[in-house]
Design an enzyme around this catalytic site. Structure first.
Site, PDB file in Angstrom:
ATOM      1  N   GLY A   1       0.810  -1.221   0.000  1.00 21.31           N
ATOM      2  CA  GLY A   1       0.000   0.000   0.000  1.00 21.31           C
ATOM      3  C   GLY A   1       0.844   1.271   0.000  1.00 21.31           C
ATOM      4  O   GLY A   1       0.603   2.178  -0.808  1.00 21.31           O
TER       5      GLY A   1
ATOM      6  N   SER B   1      -4.629  -6.445  -2.486  1.00 19.30           N
ATOM      7  CA  SER B   1      -4.089  -7.608  -1.770  1.00 19.30           C
ATOM      8  C   SER B   1      -4.290  -8.836  -2.636  1.00 19.30           C
ATOM      9  O   SER B   1      -5.240  -8.920  -3.408  1.00 19.30           O
ATOM     10  CB  SER B   1      -4.853  -7.866  -0.467  1.00 19.30           C
ATOM     11  OG  SER B   1      -5.248  -6.691   0.153  1.00 19.30           O
TER      12      SER B   1
ATOM     13  N   LEU C   1       4.726  -5.923  -7.695  1.00 25.30           N
ATOM     14  CA  LEU C   1       6.039  -5.421  -7.283  1.00 25.30           C
ATOM     15  C   LEU C   1       6.751  -6.440  -6.400  1.00 25.30           C
ATOM     16  O   LEU C   1       6.118  -7.183  -5.647  1.00 25.30           O
ATOM     17  CB  LEU C   1       5.920  -4.080  -6.551  1.00 25.30           C
ATOM     18  CG  LEU C   1       5.258  -4.019  -5.175  1.00 25.30           C
ATOM     19  CD1 LEU C   1       6.176  -4.445  -4.050  1.00 25.30           C
ATOM     20  CD2 LEU C   1       4.758  -2.619  -4.915  1.00 25.30           C
TER      21      LEU C   1
ATOM     22  N   CYS D   1       4.797 -13.647   0.181  1.00 22.86           N
ATOM     23  CA  CYS D   1       3.864 -14.063  -0.883  1.00 22.86           C
ATOM     24  C   CYS D   1       3.969 -15.510  -1.333  1.00 22.86           C
ATOM     25  O   CYS D   1       2.958 -16.198  -1.424  1.00 22.86           O
ATOM     26  CB  CYS D   1       4.064 -13.165  -2.101  1.00 22.86           C
ATOM     27  SG  CYS D   1       3.524 -11.489  -1.815  1.00 22.86           S
ATOM     28  N   PHE D   2       5.167 -15.958  -1.670  1.00 22.62           N
ATOM     29  CA  PHE D   2       5.279 -17.228  -2.404  1.00 22.62           C
ATOM     30  C   PHE D   2       4.596 -18.393  -1.689  1.00 22.62           C
ATOM     31  O   PHE D   2       3.715 -19.053  -2.241  1.00 22.62           O
ATOM     32  CB  PHE D   2       6.748 -17.567  -2.672  1.00 22.62           C
ATOM     33  CG  PHE D   2       7.345 -16.826  -3.842  1.00 22.62           C
ATOM     34  CD1 PHE D   2       6.615 -15.865  -4.532  1.00 22.62           C
ATOM     35  CD2 PHE D   2       8.635 -17.082  -4.265  1.00 22.62           C
ATOM     36  CE1 PHE D   2       7.153 -15.171  -5.608  1.00 22.62           C
ATOM     37  CE2 PHE D   2       9.192 -16.415  -5.339  1.00 22.62           C
ATOM     38  CZ  PHE D   2       8.451 -15.456  -6.006  1.00 22.62           C
TER      39      PHE D   2
HETATM   40  C1  UDX Z   1       7.287 -11.810  -5.162  1.00 23.08           C
HETATM   41  C2  UDX Z   1       7.019 -11.615  -6.663  1.00 23.08           C
HETATM   42  O1  UDX Z   1       8.264 -11.583  -7.367  1.00 23.08           O
HETATM   43  C3  UDX Z   1       6.231 -10.332  -6.889  1.00 23.08           C
HETATM   44  O2  UDX Z   1       5.899 -10.193  -8.263  1.00 23.08           O
HETATM   45  C4  UDX Z   1       4.950 -10.378  -6.064  1.00 23.08           C
HETATM   46  O3  UDX Z   1       4.226  -9.180  -6.203  1.00 23.08           O
HETATM   47  C5  UDX Z   1       5.269 -10.604  -4.593  1.00 23.08           C
HETATM   48  O4  UDX Z   1       6.061 -11.795  -4.447  1.00 23.08           O
HETATM   49  P1  UDX Z   1       9.020 -10.810  -3.407  1.00 23.08           P
HETATM   50  O5  UDX Z   1       8.500 -11.867  -2.495  1.00 23.08           O
HETATM   51  O6  UDX Z   1       9.075  -9.395  -2.897  1.00 23.08           O
HETATM   52  O7  UDX Z   1       8.132 -10.740  -4.744  1.00 23.08           O
HETATM   53  O8  UDX Z   1      10.499 -11.188  -3.877  1.00 23.08           O
HETATM   54  P2  UDX Z   1      11.131 -12.090  -5.044  1.00 23.08           P
HETATM   55  O9  UDX Z   1      12.171 -11.295  -5.717  1.00 23.08           O
HETATM   56  O10 UDX Z   1      10.122 -12.729  -5.895  1.00 23.08           O
HETATM   57  O11 UDX Z   1      11.897 -13.236  -4.199  1.00 23.08           O
HETATM   58  C6  UDX Z   1      11.197 -14.188  -3.420  1.00 23.08           C
HETATM   59  C7  UDX Z   1      12.166 -15.161  -2.785  1.00 23.08           C
HETATM   60  O12 UDX Z   1      12.742 -16.028  -3.755  1.00 23.08           O
HETATM   61  C8  UDX Z   1      13.345 -14.493  -2.065  1.00 23.08           C
HETATM   62  O13 UDX Z   1      13.565 -15.132  -0.822  1.00 23.08           O
HETATM   63  C9  UDX Z   1      14.509 -14.719  -2.990  1.00 23.08           C
HETATM   64  O14 UDX Z   1      15.735 -14.754  -2.313  1.00 23.08           O
HETATM   65  C10 UDX Z   1      14.153 -16.084  -3.575  1.00 23.08           C
HETATM   66  N1  UDX Z   1      14.784 -16.321  -4.881  1.00 23.08           N
HETATM   67  C11 UDX Z   1      14.455 -15.535  -5.957  1.00 23.08           C
HETATM   68  C12 UDX Z   1      15.693 -17.358  -5.030  1.00 23.08           C
HETATM   69  O15 UDX Z   1      15.991 -18.092  -4.080  1.00 23.08           O
HETATM   70  N2  UDX Z   1      16.257 -17.586  -6.263  1.00 23.08           N
HETATM   71  C13 UDX Z   1      15.969 -16.832  -7.353  1.00 23.08           C
HETATM   72  O16 UDX Z   1      16.511 -17.107  -8.433  1.00 23.08           O
HETATM   73  C14 UDX Z   1      15.034 -15.760  -7.194  1.00 23.08           C
HETATM   74  P1  ADP Z   2       1.561  -6.221   2.445  1.00 18.10           P
HETATM   75  O1  ADP Z   2       2.927  -6.808   2.328  1.00 18.10           O
HETATM   76  O2  ADP Z   2       0.502  -7.011   1.695  1.00 18.10           O
HETATM   77  O3  ADP Z   2       1.495  -4.768   2.147  1.00 18.10           O
HETATM   78  P2  ADP Z   2       1.521  -5.612   5.273  1.00 18.10           P
HETATM   79  O4  ADP Z   2       1.324  -6.523   6.442  1.00 18.10           O
HETATM   80  O5  ADP Z   2       2.842  -4.948   5.110  1.00 18.10           O
HETATM   81  O6  ADP Z   2       1.120  -6.443   3.975  1.00 18.10           O
HETATM   82  O7  ADP Z   2       0.420  -4.444   5.303  1.00 18.10           O
HETATM   83  C1  ADP Z   2      -0.931  -4.636   5.526  1.00 18.10           C
HETATM   84  C2  ADP Z   2      -1.421  -3.482   6.396  1.00 18.10           C
HETATM   85  O8  ADP Z   2      -2.868  -3.547   6.462  1.00 18.10           O
HETATM   86  C3  ADP Z   2      -0.926  -3.526   7.851  1.00 18.10           C
HETATM   87  O9  ADP Z   2      -0.226  -2.318   8.139  1.00 18.10           O
HETATM   88  C4  ADP Z   2      -2.214  -3.646   8.685  1.00 18.10           C
HETATM   89  O10 ADP Z   2      -2.161  -2.940   9.916  1.00 18.10           O
HETATM   90  C5  ADP Z   2      -3.258  -3.058   7.745  1.00 18.10           C
HETATM   91  N1  ADP Z   2      -4.651  -3.473   8.019  1.00 18.10           N
HETATM   92  C6  ADP Z   2      -5.117  -4.700   8.274  1.00 18.10           C
HETATM   93  N2  ADP Z   2      -6.463  -4.678   8.465  1.00 18.10           N
HETATM   94  C7  ADP Z   2      -6.863  -3.383   8.317  1.00 18.10           C
HETATM   95  C8  ADP Z   2      -8.117  -2.689   8.392  1.00 18.10           C
HETATM   96  N3  ADP Z   2      -9.251  -3.331   8.645  1.00 18.10           N
HETATM   97  N4  ADP Z   2      -8.137  -1.352   8.196  1.00 18.10           N
HETATM   98  C9  ADP Z   2      -6.979  -0.690   7.921  1.00 18.10           C
HETATM   99  N5  ADP Z   2      -5.770  -1.282   7.836  1.00 18.10           N
HETATM  100  C10 ADP Z   2      -5.693  -2.608   8.031  1.00 18.10           C
END
Ligand code: UDX
Ligand code: ADP
Length: 482
Positions: free
Chosen positions: A37, A151, A183, A296-297
């Site tokens: 966000g 999200s 991202l 995420c993953f």
């Molecule tokens: C991921 C997706 O790339 C992104 O598009 C989505 O929006 C959110 O999830 P992120 O989790 O921020 O992004 O990082 P990413 O660069 O994808 O790496 C994820 C994990 O994989 C890291 O722990 C990284 O170290 C690992 N990784 C990545 C490897 O071990 N080997 C690689 O070749 C690439």
């Molecule tokens: P992401 O990596 O998806 O951005 P984060 O945990 O960093 O996830 O951020 C999610 C944010 O959403 C947190 O800062 C959390 O406090 C906020 N949040 C969760 N529920 C609510 C809600 N009902 N209203 C406003 N903010 C919220």
């Protein structure tokens, strides 16, 4: 975890008065001021100076940090954009009710962690934060809104959101769009500024298409039109899960091959290079190591597997779950390598951990392999010194429940001094170019290096054992002098 010092905004700037509101062409809100966000809204504010962008969160500390000298998220380049926009057309606030009332376009960017309780525990997403948000939107809205899912959510969440928003009174209507964020942390600003694609899912109705156009108008301020793709809502939701699953699958695939390489004369880096040069395969996400972390993953693959099970596709669910299992196996193998190399005991030995963040250029430690590995080292009664340029605060929180011998030291040279071994757990650039000769001299002999990210030029490194690169097995003892 904090980024560079930037000036705090004066307290009087929020909430802006009505006159201030009218100055702007559109009023955009984001609920959830996290890793997604915050940076995403900063980019929109920067690219659309005539739009007012407000970001709210239920966590007041987070909002205070966004309004302070020290941002709550470390992301290269973010501080510059915040400096440019905060207090001008970007505002951070705790006043969720007022913000919902005032804004017409609402992004929802709250977290959806994996459920830890009840039905689907360990697999299904925990939607309580998201549902609470939907109910807040319904309660405080006094006019029609476009609600945009940012999200990552299970497929058909938009339909559930529509159901929650359906009882809206009078002429108030909600149009729900899916606009997943792709991202990656550490490169968020570049990813936002130059995205491979922007995906917008909507209903194929008059109002759905109108809402979609509003969002297209925002992104087309800086994203080329051909990169903005539109689909139905469900395809958009599923594409996000599938993108992450495919990326993680590549990491698990190359990691599975690293295990085979270690049993043979093959070198996983050489194999990855040769394989990745096939343009049909491509070179990215083939870096073998201790496995993927991040928020995420794992979560998204488990969501995907849960969906498949729900729709009666157990074979498909098992296929995707194996990507997560391979990731866990890789971390177990890493620990087993350390143990067997260090004469099957770590008790009382000092191990220095280089890097705790789940990847380089972030302070985020969510699902970082370092958490599992450090806990295992401590369970073996090792003394652990953790070094990381940005993640030490988060590391201390992650390990707060542990009664172990842990020292936190940002300087890698100080951290390694007096240790028996170093384990590189994050691919920070600084670890590639350290003076390992100097480090070696300060360590207890025989000194070991376990390169969990395969980033060190082993020819230049005088420490003895590295993994997972098999070539270095031949040098699995340190030279007696450097
Ligand atoms: C991921 C997706 O790339 C992104 O598009 C989505 O929006 C959110 O999830 P992120 O989790 O921020 O992004 O990082 P990413 O660069 O994808 O790496 C994820 C994990 O994989 C890291 O722990 C990284 O170290 C690992 N990784 C990545 C490897 O071990 N080997 C690689 O070749 C690439
Ligand atoms: P992401 O990596 O998806 O951005 P984060 O945990 O960093 O996830 O951020 C999610 C944010 O959403 C947190 O800062 C959390 O406090 C906020 N949040 C969760 N529920 C609510 C809600 N009902 N209203 C406003 N903010 C919220």
């Amino acid at each position: 975890m904090y980024c560079k010092v930037i000036p705090a905004i004066p307290a009087h700037v929020w909430p802006p008065d009505n006159e201030n509101l009218l100055k702007f062409k559109k009023n955009i809100l984001c609920i959830g001021a996290g890793y997604v966000g915050g940076p995403t809204m900063a980019m929109i504010a920067s690219k659309c100076p005539d739009y007012r962008v407000t970001v709210v969160d239920i966590n007041p500390e987070r909002i205070n940090a966004w309004n302070s000298h020290e941002l709550p998220v470390y992301e290269p380049g973010l501080d510059k954009i915040i400096k440019k926009t905060r207090g001008k057309n970007l505002f951070f606030s705790n006043n969720i009710e007022k913000a919902i009332t005032e804004n017409d376009i609402i992004f929802v960017s709250v977290h959806t962690p994996t459920k830890t309780f009840g039905e689907g525990a360990g697999k299904a997403p925990d939607l309580q934060y998201w549902e609470k948000t939907a109910r807040q939107i319904l309660e405080y809205s006094k006019s029609s809104k476009i609600v945009i899912e940012k999200s990552t959510l299970p497929v058909k969440t938009a339909a559930a959101m529509e159901k929650i928003l359906a009882p809206a009174k009078g002429k108030i209507k909600f149009e729900v769009l899916s606009n997943p964020e792709f991202l990656a942390e550490g490169t968020a600003i570049n990813d936002l500024e130059n995205p491979d694609r922007v995906l917008i899912g909507s209903r194929d109705t008059k109002n759905g298409l109108k809402a979609r156009q509003e969002l297209v108008n925002i992104y087309s301020r800086w994203v080329p039109k051909e990169k903005i793709i539109t689909t139905n809502t469900w395809s958009s939701e599923l594409s996000k899960l599938v993108s992450n699953a495919f990326l993680a699958q590549r990491v698990s695939s190359i990691n599975s091959i690293s295990a085979l390489c270690e049993k043979t004369e093959a070198d996983v880096s050489e194999v990855a290079k040769a394989v990745g040069m096939d343009s049909r395969i491509g070179s990215k996400f083939l870096q073998a190591g201790i496995g993927f972390g991040g928020s995420c993953f794992k979560k998204d693959i488990l969501h995907l597997a849960y969906l498949c099970e729900y729709y009666g596709l157990p074979e498909v669910a098992a296929y995707w779950e194996s990507v997560v299992k391979m990731n866990e196996y890789q971390q177990q193998r890493f620990i087993a390598n350390i143990l067997s190399s260090m004469f099957n005991t770590l008790a009382g030995k000092k191990i220095c951990v280089f890097g705790f963040a789940f990847k380089a250029n972030t302070g985020d430690t969510r699902e970082s392999p370092a958490i599992y590995i450090t806990r295992k080292l401590l369970a073996e009664q090792a003394y652990v010194t953790i070094s990381d340029p940005k993640a030490l605060k988060n590391a201390a929180l992650d390990l707060a429940d542990i009664e172990g011998n842990i020292i936190y030291e940002e300087d890698p040279y100080k951290a390694a001094a007096g240790c028996h071994a170093i384990a590189i757990l994050t691919d920070w650039n600084i670890y590639k170019n350290l003076d390992f000769r100097k480090i070696y001299k300060s360590m207890i002999k025989p000194a070991f290096l376990f390169d969990g990210r395969n980033i060190v030029d082993h020819a230049k490194c005088c420490l003895l054992y590295t993994s997972p690169s098999p070539r270095d097995r031949t040098r699995s003892r340190m030279p007696s002098s450097a």
